[in-house]
Design a protein around this motif. Structure first.
Motif, PDB file in Angstrom:
ATOM      1  N   TYR A  14       9.904   5.827  -5.418  1.00 20.38           N
ATOM      2  CA  TYR A  14       9.502   6.003  -4.024  1.00 20.38           C
ATOM      3  C   TYR A  14      10.700   5.893  -3.082  1.00 20.38           C
ATOM      4  CZ  TYR A  14       5.013   4.289  -5.975  1.00 20.38           C
ATOM      5  OH  TYR A  14       3.888   4.090  -6.722  1.00 20.38           O
ATOM      6  N   GLY A  15      11.859   5.462  -3.607  1.00 20.63           N
ATOM      7  CA  GLY A  15      12.981   5.137  -2.754  1.00 20.63           C
ATOM      8  C   GLY A  15      12.894   3.726  -2.208  1.00 20.63           C
ATOM      9  N   GLU A  72      12.876  -0.673  -2.679  1.00 23.60           N
ATOM     10  CA  GLU A  72      13.720  -1.654  -3.348  1.00 23.60           C
ATOM     11  C   GLU A  72      13.318  -1.727  -4.818  1.00 23.60           C
ATOM     12  OE1 GLU A  72      16.320  -3.590  -2.242  1.00 23.60           O
ATOM     13  OE2 GLU A  72      16.218  -2.283  -0.475  1.00 23.60           O
ATOM     14  N   PRO A  73      14.296  -1.807  -5.727  1.00 23.01           N
ATOM     15  CA  PRO A  73      13.958  -1.895  -7.150  1.00 23.01           C
ATOM     16  C   PRO A  73      12.986  -3.029  -7.438  1.00 23.01           C
ATOM     17  CG  PRO A  73      16.307  -1.528  -6.877  1.00 23.01           C
ATOM     18  CD  PRO A  73      15.754  -1.780  -5.500  1.00 23.01           C
ATOM     19  N   GLY A  74      11.953  -2.714  -8.204  1.00 23.74           N
ATOM     20  CA  GLY A  74      10.945  -3.698  -8.565  1.00 23.74           C
ATOM     21  C   GLY A  74       9.775  -3.779  -7.611  1.00 23.74           C
ATOM     22  N   MET A  75       9.805  -3.027  -6.506  1.00 23.28           N
ATOM     23  CA  MET A  75       8.699  -3.084  -5.546  1.00 23.28           C
ATOM     24  C   MET A  75       7.467  -2.381  -6.108  1.00 23.28           C
ATOM     25  SD  MET A  75       8.639  -1.855  -1.565  1.00 23.28           S
ATOM     26  CE  MET A  75       7.097  -1.854  -0.638  1.00 23.28           C
ATOM     27  N   LEU A  76       6.309  -2.988  -5.892  1.00 20.81           N
ATOM     28  CA  LEU A  76       5.041  -2.464  -6.393  1.00 20.81           C
ATOM     29  C   LEU A  76       4.287  -1.777  -5.262  1.00 20.81           C
ATOM     30  CD1 LEU A  76       3.439  -2.652  -9.140  1.00 20.81           C
ATOM     31  CD2 LEU A  76       2.160  -4.522  -8.066  1.00 20.81           C
ATOM     32  N   ARG A  77       3.665  -0.652  -5.569  1.00 17.99           N
ATOM     33  CA  ARG A  77       2.836   0.054  -4.588  1.00 17.99           C
ATOM     34  C   ARG A  77       1.469   0.385  -5.187  1.00 17.99           C
ATOM     35  NH1 ARG A  77       5.020   4.027  -0.051  1.00 17.99           N
ATOM     36  NH2 ARG A  77       7.183   3.355   0.164  1.00 17.99           N
ATOM     37  N   GLY A 106      -6.617   7.609  -3.649  1.00 17.43           N
ATOM     38  CA  GLY A 106      -7.231   8.852  -3.203  1.00 17.43           C
ATOM     39  C   GLY A 106      -6.317  10.049  -3.264  1.00 17.43           C
ATOM     40  N   ASP A 107      -6.406  10.913  -2.256  1.00 17.24           N
ATOM     41  CA  ASP A 107      -5.661  12.164  -2.299  1.00 17.24           C
ATOM     42  C   ASP A 107      -4.158  11.973  -2.125  1.00 17.24           C
ATOM     43  OD1 ASP A 107      -5.533  11.542   0.380  1.00 17.24           O
ATOM     44  OD2 ASP A 107      -6.665  13.292   1.061  1.00 17.24           O
ATOM     45  N   GLN A 108      -3.724  10.729  -1.865  1.00 18.30           N
ATOM     46  CA  GLN A 108      -2.289  10.451  -1.803  1.00 18.30           C
ATOM     47  C   GLN A 108      -1.664  10.362  -3.194  1.00 18.30           C
ATOM     48  OE1 GLN A 108      -0.427  10.133   1.226  1.00 18.30           O
ATOM     49  NE2 GLN A 108      -2.354  11.115   1.807  1.00 18.30           N
ATOM     50  N   VAL A 109      -2.494  10.163  -4.217  1.00 21.46           N
ATOM     51  CA  VAL A 109      -1.957   9.963  -5.567  1.00 21.46           C
ATOM     52  C   VAL A 109      -1.167  11.171  -6.062  1.00 21.46           C
ATOM     53  CG1 VAL A 109      -2.540   9.576  -7.994  1.00 21.46           C
ATOM     54  CG2 VAL A 109      -3.649   8.215  -6.206  1.00 21.46           C
ATOM     55  N   PRO A 110      -1.713  12.394  -6.024  1.00 26.80           N
ATOM     56  CA  PRO A 110      -0.909  13.532  -6.494  1.00 26.80           C
ATOM     57  C   PRO A 110       0.396  13.687  -5.713  1.00 26.80           C
ATOM     58  CG  PRO A 110      -3.212  14.149  -6.296  1.00 26.80           C
ATOM     59  CD  PRO A 110      -3.075  12.799  -5.658  1.00 26.80           C
ATOM     60  N   ARG A 111       0.368  13.403  -4.417  1.00 31.73           N
ATOM     61  CA  ARG A 111       1.587  13.536  -3.616  1.00 31.73           C
ATOM     62  C   ARG A 111       2.643  12.529  -4.057  1.00 31.73           C
ATOM     63  NH1 ARG A 111       3.892  11.450   1.006  1.00 31.73           N
ATOM     64  NH2 ARG A 111       2.210   9.956   1.380  1.00 31.73           N
ATOM     65  N   PHE A 112       2.218  11.295  -4.295  1.00 30.34           N
ATOM     66  CA  PHE A 112       3.182  10.283  -4.699  1.00 30.34           C
ATOM     67  C   PHE A 112       3.707  10.525  -6.107  1.00 30.34           C
ATOM     68  CE2 PHE A 112       2.133   7.892  -0.970  1.00 30.34           C
ATOM     69  CZ  PHE A 112       3.238   7.071  -0.771  1.00 30.34           C
ATOM     70  N   LEU A 159      -9.322   7.965  -7.316  1.00 30.73           N
ATOM     71  CA  LEU A 159      -7.997   7.943  -7.932  1.00 30.73           C
ATOM     72  C   LEU A 159      -7.217   6.748  -7.401  1.00 30.73           C
ATOM     73  CD1 LEU A 159      -6.905  11.676  -7.473  1.00 30.73           C
ATOM     74  CD2 LEU A 159      -7.764  10.639  -9.570  1.00 30.73           C
ATOM     75  N   VAL A 160      -6.539   6.043  -8.305  1.00 26.14           N
ATOM     76  CA  VAL A 160      -5.678   4.931  -7.918  1.00 26.14           C
ATOM     77  C   VAL A 160      -4.398   5.006  -8.753  1.00 26.14           C
ATOM     78  CG1 VAL A 160      -5.400   2.413  -7.778  1.00 26.14           C
ATOM     79  CG2 VAL A 160      -7.656   3.452  -7.381  1.00 26.14           C
ATOM     80  N   LEU A 161      -3.271   4.874  -8.091  1.00 29.04           N
ATOM     81  CA  LEU A 161      -1.978   4.795  -8.762  1.00 29.04           C
ATOM     82  C   LEU A 161      -1.369   3.433  -8.469  1.00 29.04           C
ATOM     83  CD1 LEU A 161       0.624   5.917 -10.150  1.00 29.04           C
ATOM     84  CD2 LEU A 161       1.262   6.844  -7.902  1.00 29.04           C
ATOM     85  N   VAL A 162      -1.024   2.704  -9.517  1.00 31.24           N
ATOM     86  CA  VAL A 162      -0.296   1.447  -9.387  1.00 31.24           C
ATOM     87  C   VAL A 162       1.104   1.715  -9.917  1.00 31.24           C
ATOM     88  CG1 VAL A 162      -0.216  -1.000  -9.954  1.00 31.24           C
ATOM     89  CG2 VAL A 162      -2.431   0.155  -9.738  1.00 31.24           C
ATOM     90  N   GLY A 163       2.055   1.804  -9.004  1.00 28.20           N
ATOM     91  CA  GLY A 163       3.395   2.217  -9.390  1.00 28.20           C
ATOM     92  C   GLY A 163       4.445   1.203  -9.006  1.00 28.20           C
TER      93      GLY A 163
END
Length: 204
Positions: A69-70, A72-77, A81-87, A117-121
């Motif tokens: 995502y750009g 800080e290293p190790g940061m969790l997001r 929803g519809d933001q998942v494909p974009r991310f 939809l949920v992305l844990v990144g």
């Protein structure tokens, strides 16, 4: 019984350090908890479009992955929803992300994109270490990532129970994190562009 079909998917490549975050999260869930029958845990690895039928069958999809995502290293997001494909396509780190973005697009084109939809990144620390494992800052985010998963599973009516016995692994036993890390040669001996265990070569 809740009839929602839930797919919890870890994607990425265990052989490239923090790329293995998603798979390690799903392994941890499988090792520690027993899930209702409508929940499927899957090591999606780098399978790309081979995952399409599983995604199409799901009503709810939760994905663990390492995503650039750009931050800080190790940061969790947590992305919903519809933001998942974009991310998933913010900045391609590897072919598996291109492949999974195509999976989501194909599911949508066929009218079978999961309703939720949920992305844990996590922002990776290191990727260029073939045969390496998760860096400490990324590994430290696994408990928080699992807590996000538990929150969504409860929301979807599929709260797991703590496991009391040994779990059947969802991938090859040789990939278990303790074994994988324990057999990794020390940094002063390991060839950082490869690992003899996976190149079928004898260590010099």
């Amino acid at each position: 019984m809740n009839s929602k079909r839930i797919l919890v998917l870890g994607i990425g490549n265990l052989l490239w350090a923090d790329e293995g975050f998603g798979v390690r999260c799903v392994e941890a869930l499988n090792a520690g908890w027993v899930f209702p029958p409508q929940v499927e845990l899957m090591d999606g690895g780098t399978q790309g479009l081979y995952l399409l039928p599983y995604v199409q069958e799901a009503d709810c999809l939760l994905v663990f992955d390492a995503v650039d995502y750009g931050d800080e290293p190790g940061m969790l997001r947590e992305v919903v929803g519809d933001q998942v494909p974009r991310f998933m396509g913010v900045k391609k780190m590897s072919l598996h992300q291109t492949g999974f973005q195509e999976v989501l697009m194909a599911a949508e084109l066929t009218g079978k994109l999961p309703a939720e939809l949920v992305l844990v990144g996590v922002q990776p620390v290191e990727l260029e270490d073939y045969g390496g494992s998760l860096r400490d800052a990324v590994k430290a985010q696994m408990p928080a990532a699992l807590e996000i998963a538990f929150k969504w599973l409860a929301h979807w009516g599929a709260t797991p129970d703590a496991r009391t016995g040994l779990a059947e692994r969802i991938n090859n036993p040789a990939l278990a994190i303790d074994l994988y890390e324990g057999e990794r040669p020390p940094a002063d001996q390991a060839y950082r562009l490869g690992d003899a265990r996976f190149l079928n070569m004898e260590a010099s």
